[in-house]
Design an enzyme around this catalytic site. Sequence first.
Site, PDB file in Angstrom:
ATOM      1  NE  ARG A  15      -0.452 -11.742  -6.036  1.00 14.25           N
ATOM      2  CZ  ARG A  15      -1.373 -11.047  -6.668  1.00 14.25           C
ATOM      3  NH1 ARG A  15      -1.189 -10.666  -7.903  1.00 14.25           N
ATOM      4  NH2 ARG A  15      -2.498 -10.741  -6.054  1.00 14.25           N
ATOM      5  N   GLY A  32     -17.964  15.549  -5.509  1.00 13.22           N
ATOM      6  CA  GLY A  32     -16.854  16.293  -4.914  1.00 13.22           C
ATOM      7  C   GLY A  32     -17.249  17.752  -4.769  1.00 13.22           C
ATOM      8  N   GLY A  71       4.335  -3.568  -7.264  1.00 12.40           N
ATOM      9  CA  GLY A  71       3.455  -4.733  -7.372  1.00 12.40           C
ATOM     10  C   GLY A  71       4.235  -6.035  -7.305  1.00 12.40           C
ATOM     11  CD  GLU A  72       4.627  -9.396  -3.958  1.00 19.17           C
ATOM     12  OE1 GLU A  72       5.119 -10.525  -3.992  1.00 19.17           O
ATOM     13  OE2 GLU A  72       5.200  -8.420  -3.423  1.00 19.17           O
ATOM     14  N   GLY A 102     -11.176 -10.422  -6.290  1.00 17.94           N
ATOM     15  CA  GLY A 102     -10.633  -9.259  -6.994  1.00 17.94           C
ATOM     16  C   GLY A 102      -9.577  -9.632  -8.019  1.00 17.94           C
ATOM     17  N   GLY A 110      -8.063  -5.248  -3.047  1.00 18.58           N
ATOM     18  CA  GLY A 110      -7.571  -4.313  -4.066  1.00 18.58           C
ATOM     19  C   GLY A 110      -8.613  -3.298  -4.504  1.00 18.58           C
ATOM     20  N   GLY A 160      -6.277  -3.698  -8.415  1.00 18.71           N
ATOM     21  CA  GLY A 160      -5.228  -3.159  -7.534  1.00 18.71           C
ATOM     22  C   GLY A 160      -4.579  -1.911  -8.124  1.00 18.71           C
ATOM     23  CG  ASP A 173      -7.180 -17.213 -12.582  1.00 17.29           C
ATOM     24  OD1 ASP A 173      -8.157 -17.497 -11.843  1.00 17.29           O
ATOM     25  OD2 ASP A 173      -6.996 -17.730 -13.695  1.00 17.29           O
ATOM     26  CB  CYS A 217      -3.281  -4.421 -10.667  1.00 15.59           C
ATOM     27  SG  CYS A 217      -3.809  -5.803 -11.632  1.00 15.59           S
ATOM     28  CD  GLU A 229      -0.443 -10.904 -14.857  1.00 21.15           C
ATOM     29  OE1 GLU A 229      -1.467 -10.608 -14.218  1.00 21.15           O
ATOM     30  OE2 GLU A 229      -0.224 -12.037 -15.304  1.00 21.15           O
TER      31      GLU A 229
HETATM   32  P1  IMP Z   1      -4.403  -1.932  -3.734  1.00 20.13           P
HETATM   33  O1  IMP Z   1      -4.954  -1.991  -2.341  1.00 20.13           O
HETATM   34  O2  IMP Z   1      -5.337  -1.273  -4.699  1.00 20.13           O
HETATM   35  O3  IMP Z   1      -3.019  -1.359  -3.772  1.00 20.13           O
HETATM   36  O4  IMP Z   1      -4.308  -3.452  -4.238  1.00 20.13           O
HETATM   37  C1  IMP Z   1      -3.522  -4.418  -3.593  1.00 20.13           C
HETATM   38  C2  IMP Z   1      -3.749  -5.754  -4.252  1.00 20.13           C
HETATM   39  O5  IMP Z   1      -3.264  -5.749  -5.596  1.00 20.13           O
HETATM   40  C3  IMP Z   1      -3.010  -6.911  -3.616  1.00 20.13           C
HETATM   41  O6  IMP Z   1      -3.605  -7.399  -2.450  1.00 20.13           O
HETATM   42  C4  IMP Z   1      -2.994  -7.927  -4.740  1.00 20.13           C
HETATM   43  O7  IMP Z   1      -4.202  -8.663  -4.822  1.00 20.13           O
HETATM   44  C5  IMP Z   1      -2.887  -7.069  -5.969  1.00 20.13           C
HETATM   45  N1  IMP Z   1      -1.514  -7.002  -6.507  1.00 20.13           N
HETATM   46  C6  IMP Z   1      -0.346  -6.925  -5.843  1.00 20.13           C
HETATM   47  N2  IMP Z   1       0.698  -6.832  -6.692  1.00 20.13           N
HETATM   48  C7  IMP Z   1       0.159  -6.851  -7.932  1.00 20.13           C
HETATM   49  C8  IMP Z   1       0.730  -6.774  -9.244  1.00 20.13           C
HETATM   50  O8  IMP Z   1       1.933  -6.617  -9.456  1.00 20.13           O
HETATM   51  N3  IMP Z   1      -0.155  -6.869 -10.269  1.00 20.13           N
HETATM   52  C9  IMP Z   1      -1.493  -7.030 -10.080  1.00 20.13           C
HETATM   53  N4  IMP Z   1      -2.057  -7.048  -8.877  1.00 20.13           N
HETATM   54  C10 IMP Z   1      -1.240  -6.968  -7.812  1.00 20.13           C
END
Ligand code: IMP
Length: 499
Positions: free
Chosen positions: A416, A485, A405-406, A310, A357, A314, A264, A317, A429
């Site tokens: 983050r 599809g 995820g981070e 976004g 994401g 993710g 955020d 996420c 998260e």
């Molecule tokens: P994806 O391309 O759908 O896998 O989304 C990747 C994006 O998810 C990243 O660039 C971040 O903005 C976000 N993200 C990364 N790690 C986390 C997490 O642990 N929780 C929520 N969002 C995350």
Amino acid sequence: MATYYNEPSRTFSEYLLIPNLTTKDCTPANVSLKTPLVKYKKGEKPAYSLNIPFSSAVMQSVSDDKMAAALARCGGISFIFGSQPIEEQANMIRKVKSYKAGFVVSRSNLTPDHTLQDILNLKEKYAHSTFAITHDGTANGKLLGIVASRDYRISRDARDKKISTFMTPFDSLVYGKTGITLSEANDLIWEHKLNVLPIVNEDQCLDYLVFRKDYDAHKEYPLELLDANKSYIVGAGINSKDYKERVPALVEAGVDVLVIDSSDGYTEWQRETIEYVKANFDVKIGAGNVVDREGFLYLVEAGADFVKVGIGGGSICITREQKGIGRGQASAVIEVAAAREQYFNETGIYVPICSDGGIVHDYHITLALSMGADFVMMGRYFARFDESPTRKLKVGNNFVKEFWGEGSNRARNWERYDTGGKSGLLFEEGVDSYVPYAGSLQENLDKTISKIKSTMCNCGSKSIEEMQRNARITLVSATSLVEGGAHDVILKESSLSGE
Ligand code: IMP
């Protein structure tokens, strides 16, 4: 009383593009995907552009130095993850900046025990005629020889011949040592009339190949993203806590573009971080993430060079489930793009936006661009490839790559998410997961790009800017999603695996 947004917030799968007239010159070969990375004034050029609208996510399981070099080679940018000690992140930046254009990782490799038939098979697959022969058949194994088309003659009885009997063995090869510059490599190529020069380290392991043809025109990677010194362009993630120590080290290591990585970004901490960077360094900085007009304008007024959009979309996420914040990714992009347009009309300053994401299918990228994103950021997409930093494992009968995820306990990137108080959060998260292994980055990118270009031609657009201007986008009903599809047929096994 609270403010209500009564329109549902929507995601990419709820939209489709309606074709426009395709003129005869509108062919994929004539489509350019070049796109601005940082803000610029009307009539001027941005200081940085991407040659393809792709960035890889600021994540431990996605963007290290290897991914950054591989993606820059193809024309996109990685933002190396910041959830690691400052010196380690700076070292990754240094490594990427030390890769030089013209040095390619060998794509077609075999062992001396393979046969001429194996060479012919690879030749047909990759349309290459030079093969590195290493002890284990990998791109960085001990180099034992090279096979070029002049080394063999194809006749029916020769196909079983072992490569060891006709390769040019290492002892007879001219080679360069790791650390050699591109112009030194080129001198050796001319002096010895070579087509290819292998570059090996002190253990005789293969690092790169330098091709005569690549030196003149970087034919292998015509879109590679280079700075004025012919080094790859690279980004890095930072946070709004330790930036006073982290940013100087990253700038010293040669980083081109920073991004504040936060779930955020509509916060005073981000504003202070941007102001500090702008006051002390000549480096570009993006900020985010936001999902509405107010968040976008706040970061732009603070000085952001691009804005990331976004929250909660993710693949790994769980922010929406855990905290109940977020917005459908398409609605977020549409609103921020409208705010950007208005800002541009009022100030003459164009601020690129990145849709971050939630890209599940390749066509979601095309939709994000049509809705006004200048580029996308993806985690899951890149995590599936050889070049991502995580382990490739076999689960059941399938190969997978790890992807976390981070905001998961595994990454522990609390900076983050932490919004001020004492460090550390009591809940996650993000999740720890696997993604299906999908092979090499370049092969997959080639496919995705050809789909995007083909759709752009359907929509009568030869550039992203034209697509943003001309696209006609329709909402789809839940029932028509079913129709989208294959339906009402029994699928054969082989057609079940495609994207
Ligand atoms: P994806 O391309 O759908 O896998 O989304 C990747 C994006 O998810 C990243 O660039 C971040 O903005 C976000 N993200 C990364 N790690 C986390 C997490 O642990 N929780 C929520 N969002 C995350």
